[in-house]
Write a protein that holds these residues in place. Sequence first.
Motif, PDB file in Angstrom:
ATOM      1  N   THR A  30      -2.024 -10.171  15.817  1.00 26.04           N
ATOM      2  CA  THR A  30      -1.188 -10.435  14.638  1.00 26.04           C
ATOM      3  C   THR A  30       0.209 -10.863  15.061  1.00 26.04           C
ATOM      4  OG1 THR A  30      -2.369  -8.603  13.634  1.00 26.04           O
ATOM      5  CG2 THR A  30      -0.501  -9.472  12.416  1.00 26.04           C
ATOM      6  N   LYS A  31       0.691 -10.212  16.093  1.00 26.04           N
ATOM      7  CA  LYS A  31       2.018 -10.507  16.621  1.00 26.04           C
ATOM      8  C   LYS A  31       2.125 -11.968  17.058  1.00 26.04           C
ATOM      9  CE  LYS A  31       4.990  -8.365  20.082  1.00 26.04           C
ATOM     10  NZ  LYS A  31       5.104  -7.176  20.935  1.00 26.04           N
ATOM     11  N   GLU A  32       1.135 -12.426  17.835  1.00 22.97           N
ATOM     12  CA  GLU A  32       1.160 -13.817  18.304  1.00 22.97           C
ATOM     13  C   GLU A  32       1.070 -14.789  17.134  1.00 22.97           C
ATOM     14  OE1 GLU A  32      -1.420 -14.902  21.430  1.00 22.97           O
ATOM     15  OE2 GLU A  32      -0.466 -13.549  22.886  1.00 22.97           O
ATOM     16  N   GLU A  33       0.200 -14.464  16.180  1.00 32.12           N
ATOM     17  CA  GLU A  33       0.076 -15.320  14.990  1.00 32.12           C
ATOM     18  C   GLU A  33       1.409 -15.453  14.270  1.00 32.12           C
ATOM     19  OE1 GLU A  33      -4.474 -14.177  13.673  1.00 32.12           O
ATOM     20  OE2 GLU A  33      -2.812 -13.774  12.294  1.00 32.12           O
ATOM     21  N   LEU A  34       2.052 -14.311  14.077  1.00 30.29           N
ATOM     22  CA  LEU A  34       3.313 -14.317  13.336  1.00 30.29           C
ATOM     23  C   LEU A  34       4.426 -15.017  14.101  1.00 30.29           C
ATOM     24  CD1 LEU A  34       3.541 -10.942  11.427  1.00 30.29           C
ATOM     25  CD2 LEU A  34       3.719 -13.234  10.506  1.00 30.29           C
ATOM     26  N   GLN A  35       4.411 -14.867  15.432  1.00 37.60           N
ATOM     27  CA  GLN A  35       5.405 -15.576  16.244  1.00 37.60           C
ATOM     28  C   GLN A  35       5.266 -17.075  16.034  1.00 37.60           C
ATOM     29  OE1 GLN A  35       4.451 -14.245  20.152  1.00 37.60           O
ATOM     30  NE2 GLN A  35       5.502 -12.265  19.925  1.00 37.60           N
ATOM     31  N   GLU A  36       4.006 -17.539  16.053  1.00 40.01           N
ATOM     32  CA  GLU A  36       3.790 -18.973  15.883  1.00 40.01           C
ATOM     33  C   GLU A  36       4.207 -19.444  14.504  1.00 40.01           C
ATOM     34  OE1 GLU A  36      -0.221 -19.793  17.473  1.00 40.01           O
ATOM     35  OE2 GLU A  36       0.652 -18.928  19.294  1.00 40.01           O
ATOM     36  N   SER A  51      -2.018  -5.340   4.826  1.00 39.37           N
ATOM     37  CA  SER A  51      -1.818  -4.845   6.187  1.00 39.37           C
ATOM     38  C   SER A  51      -0.355  -4.977   6.607  1.00 39.37           C
ATOM     39  CB  SER A  51      -2.691  -5.633   7.143  1.00 39.37           C
ATOM     40  OG  SER A  51      -2.229  -6.969   7.198  1.00 39.37           O
ATOM     41  N   GLY A  52      -0.022  -4.360   7.738  1.00 37.02           N
ATOM     42  CA  GLY A  52       1.340  -4.427   8.261  1.00 37.02           C
ATOM     43  C   GLY A  52       1.782  -5.853   8.525  1.00 37.02           C
ATOM     44  N   GLY A  53       0.864  -6.651   9.081  1.00 34.16           N
ATOM     45  CA  GLY A  53       1.194  -8.046   9.366  1.00 34.16           C
ATOM     46  C   GLY A  53       1.505  -8.814   8.097  1.00 34.16           C
ATOM     47  N   MET A  54       0.732  -8.534   7.038  1.00 36.62           N
ATOM     48  CA  MET A  54       0.957  -9.217   5.760  1.00 36.62           C
ATOM     49  C   MET A  54       2.269  -8.765   5.136  1.00 36.62           C
ATOM     50  SD  MET A  54      -2.934  -8.993   4.440  1.00 36.62           S
ATOM     51  CE  MET A  54      -3.137 -10.069   3.049  1.00 36.62           C
ATOM     52  N   LYS A  55       2.584  -7.478   5.289  1.00 37.33           N
ATOM     53  CA  LYS A  55       3.856  -6.981   4.765  1.00 37.33           C
ATOM     54  C   LYS A  55       5.007  -7.714   5.432  1.00 37.33           C
ATOM     55  CE  LYS A  55       2.237  -2.413   4.220  1.00 37.33           C
ATOM     56  NZ  LYS A  55       2.280  -1.040   4.630  1.00 37.33           N
ATOM     57  N   GLN A  56       4.901  -7.870   6.753  1.00 36.33           N
ATOM     58  CA  GLN A  56       5.975  -8.552   7.465  1.00 36.33           C
ATOM     59  C   GLN A  56       6.062 -10.014   7.025  1.00 36.33           C
ATOM     60  OE1 GLN A  56       8.831  -8.200   8.387  1.00 36.33           O
ATOM     61  NE2 GLN A  56       8.543  -6.995  10.240  1.00 36.33           N
ATOM     62  N   ARG A  57       4.921 -10.612   6.698  1.00 39.11           N
ATOM     63  CA  ARG A  57       4.930 -11.987   6.184  1.00 39.11           C
ATOM     64  C   ARG A  57       5.678 -12.057   4.861  1.00 39.11           C
ATOM     65  NH1 ARG A  57      -0.432 -12.367   8.615  1.00 39.11           N
ATOM     66  NH2 ARG A  57      -0.500 -14.275   9.847  1.00 39.11           N
ATOM     67  N   VAL A 112      15.416  -9.394   7.942  1.00 41.71           N
ATOM     68  CA  VAL A 112      14.021  -8.951   7.906  1.00 41.71           C
ATOM     69  C   VAL A 112      14.019  -7.572   8.543  1.00 41.71           C
ATOM     70  CG1 VAL A 112      11.702  -9.360   8.798  1.00 41.71           C
ATOM     71  CG2 VAL A 112      13.081 -11.268   7.994  1.00 41.71           C
ATOM     72  N   PHE A 113      13.838  -6.544   7.709  1.00 43.30           N
ATOM     73  CA  PHE A 113      14.021  -5.184   8.175  1.00 43.30           C
ATOM     74  C   PHE A 113      12.853  -4.732   9.043  1.00 43.30           C
ATOM     75  CE2 PHE A 113      16.465  -5.549   4.266  1.00 43.30           C
ATOM     76  CZ  PHE A 113      17.681  -5.027   4.658  1.00 43.30           C
ATOM     77  N   GLN A 114      13.185  -3.779   9.918  1.00 44.94           N
ATOM     78  CA  GLN A 114      12.207  -3.282  10.886  1.00 44.94           C
ATOM     79  C   GLN A 114      10.961  -2.734  10.198  1.00 44.94           C
ATOM     80  OE1 GLN A 114      14.097  -0.568  13.549  1.00 44.94           O
ATOM     81  NE2 GLN A 114      12.611  -0.911  15.158  1.00 44.94           N
ATOM     82  N   ASN A 115      11.170  -1.990   9.105  1.00 43.69           N
ATOM     83  CA  ASN A 115       9.989  -1.456   8.400  1.00 43.69           C
ATOM     84  C   ASN A 115       9.778  -2.175   7.071  1.00 43.69           C
ATOM     85  OD1 ASN A 115      12.439  -0.350   7.966  1.00 43.69           O
ATOM     86  ND2 ASN A 115      11.775   1.764   8.133  1.00 43.69           N
ATOM     87  N   TYR A 116       9.998  -3.444   7.084  1.00 46.43           N
ATOM     88  CA  TYR A 116       9.685  -4.382   5.995  1.00 46.43           C
ATOM     89  C   TYR A 116      10.578  -4.235   4.764  1.00 46.43           C
ATOM     90  CZ  TYR A 116       5.497  -3.610   8.819  1.00 46.43           C
ATOM     91  OH  TYR A 116       4.654  -3.396   9.856  1.00 46.43           O
ATOM     92  N   ALA A 117      10.843  -2.959   4.350  1.00 48.49           N
ATOM     93  CA  ALA A 117      11.684  -2.711   3.174  1.00 48.49           C
ATOM     94  C   ALA A 117      11.244  -3.518   1.958  1.00 48.49           C
ATOM     95  CB  ALA A 117      13.163  -2.982   3.482  1.00 48.49           C
ATOM     96  N   LEU A 118       9.938  -3.512   1.704  1.00 53.80           N
ATOM     97  CA  LEU A 118       9.438  -4.113   0.459  1.00 53.80           C
ATOM     98  C   LEU A 118       9.409  -3.020  -0.601  1.00 53.80           C
ATOM     99  CD1 LEU A 118       6.432  -6.071   1.953  1.00 53.80           C
ATOM    100  CD2 LEU A 118       8.660  -6.990   1.320  1.00 53.80           C
ATOM    101  N   PRO A 127      10.993  -7.458  14.467  1.00 58.91           N
ATOM    102  CA  PRO A 127      10.108  -7.660  13.316  1.00 58.91           C
ATOM    103  C   PRO A 127       8.628  -7.438  13.632  1.00 58.91           C
ATOM    104  CG  PRO A 127      10.844  -9.765  14.184  1.00 58.91           C
ATOM    105  CD  PRO A 127      11.607  -8.706  14.925  1.00 58.91           C
ATOM    106  N   PHE A 128       8.247  -7.634  14.888  1.00 61.51           N
ATOM    107  CA  PHE A 128       6.814  -7.558  15.189  1.00 61.51           C
ATOM    108  C   PHE A 128       6.462  -6.336  16.028  1.00 61.51           C
ATOM    109  CE2 PHE A 128       7.780 -12.302  15.257  1.00 61.51           C
ATOM    110  CZ  PHE A 128       7.639 -12.412  13.885  1.00 61.51           C
ATOM    111  N   GLY A 129       7.433  -5.422  16.158  1.00 60.57           N
ATOM    112  CA  GLY A 129       7.236  -4.264  17.028  1.00 60.57           C
ATOM    113  C   GLY A 129       6.044  -3.401  16.663  1.00 60.57           C
TER     114      GLY A 129
END
Lengths: 281, 280
Positions: free
Chosen positions: B188-194, B155-161, B98-104, B180-182
């Motif tokens: 959003t960070k806490e949500e994604l961690q969970e 959004s950034g959070g969705m991209k990471q998802r 899972v790349f730092q800048n999503y790489a989508l 991944p959540f930097g």
Amino acid sequence: MTANISKRNSTNSQSAIGAWWKKQSQNILPPLIAVVIFLVVWQLASSIGLVKIPGPTSMVTEQRTRIYLMYPFFDLGGTNKGLFWQTMASLQRVFIGYSLAAIVGIALGILVGTSAMLNKALDPIFQFLRMIPPLAWVPISLAALQQNQPAALFVIFITAIWPILINTAVGVQQIPQDYINVRRVLRLSNQKFFFKILLPSALPYIFTGLRIAIGLAWLAIIAAEIIMSGIVGIGFFIWDAYQNNYISDIILALFYIGAVGLILDKAMGYLQERIVPNDKK
Amino acid sequence: MTYTEKTKKKTTRSKSREAFLTIEGVSKVYPTAQGPYTVLKDVNLTVNEGEFICVIGHSGCGKSTLLNMVSGFATPTDGEVRLEGQRIGEPGPDRMVVFQNYALLPWLTAFENVYLAIDSVYPDKPEPEKRAITREHLAMVGLTEAADKKPTQISGGMKQRVSIARALAIRPKVLVLDEPFGALDAITKEELQEELLKIWTDHRCTVLMITHDIDEALFLADKLVMMTNGPAANIGEVMQIPFPRPRDRSQIMEDPEYYNLRNYALDYLFRRFAHDADEE
């Protein structure tokens, strides 16, 4: 509330044109005024004898030119055709030569862009050849191909191919490292890499090349036709008119050339906007 | 469904094997204009299958280099990294990143981005199955609605998802996450961690994750690998995080042990291995 709106609408419909004009007049008026001033200065300069060419009114006052102006679609056989047909003949050459340049240029560009070795080997040759102006290619292509038509197509081809080739190669070299990493970790097949990553990533560069090339191709065909005698085409039309001292015909033809060049460029710009993903930055 | 069961069975079968992932005597030296620069020196680490490992350390300590050698984007100058006894030489889908800048890929929709990964890793699966796996994983990260959106529209959070869905959809043995959540906001960070923790509980793949956030590491990881400072960085200590799973954020934060561990890690990072800039 509804009454209020309909009242406003009725007043608005009358002033709709006025409102549009208010918004657009700043964009339309200055160039329009500039064109009028240019034409007036030109007319004055030619009527007091400052320049030796006829003024813009000669389009109408010269009977010969007036016929060309009013009847662009006549066709009396041979090279005796209206300016529409002359332009179309030139455009047809441009499209054939340009399409060939696009196919070969994009293919070679991708090859050169993906192989550092090929790029090193061929780049100096490309950089050298692209400096040769279209007119300089005419004699050599006539000598090599013997006939007017293929020689004209070759001149278009060789003029248009360089910006397409070089931009495509740069576009392929500029694929972001992130996408290359995705390719590596997923072990994408070459085919998938080509269609899902390489092509969409390089597309903006390819289109920049295509847009520069269409302008160059149009410039080249005019130059090429002037030298190739006895063919239907706006370039030869100009040369023929010059030989016969029909200067106002030349001026009219120049308007055609400028207008077509502008349309070609705008059309490519439109295609570019439509096809290139605008979310790619 | 069958797909999930099959992989689960496989996981339990090979669980008995020790030393799932080994990093052995690994050094990395980069040649520079001023001579060779040693980023990592003699790093040793053993990771068991299904473990969640967080790596923490100051910037420039070679965390990314270390993980790149696991994913195969970098090769060790000395020593070797082995996964199930196989020496790692190049990147592959068994060690998905899972790349730092999503790489989508910005010209593909969320769905197409995930589908591309599945399609290239499992080319022989029938298309309906590949589509079903894609949908399943997008649903897992809560992106069913946004499946047809392009990365620029979300959004950034969705991209990471999407990036996480893409990574998990191909069933990697090891999941590598580089901070991944930097770039995300705190909520959003806490949500994604969970979500990540929940997904990991279901998937049980081995996770290696770089983080700068001690709380994140304490919430997620089984072990926290703390690096010394570069150059020639090494693993200073490996902290065991004993909280039982499934973890609940508020519950572990009430545990006094949480603060002991947190203070210990903070002390490690900011006193014993304070950043170079602080010393100068």
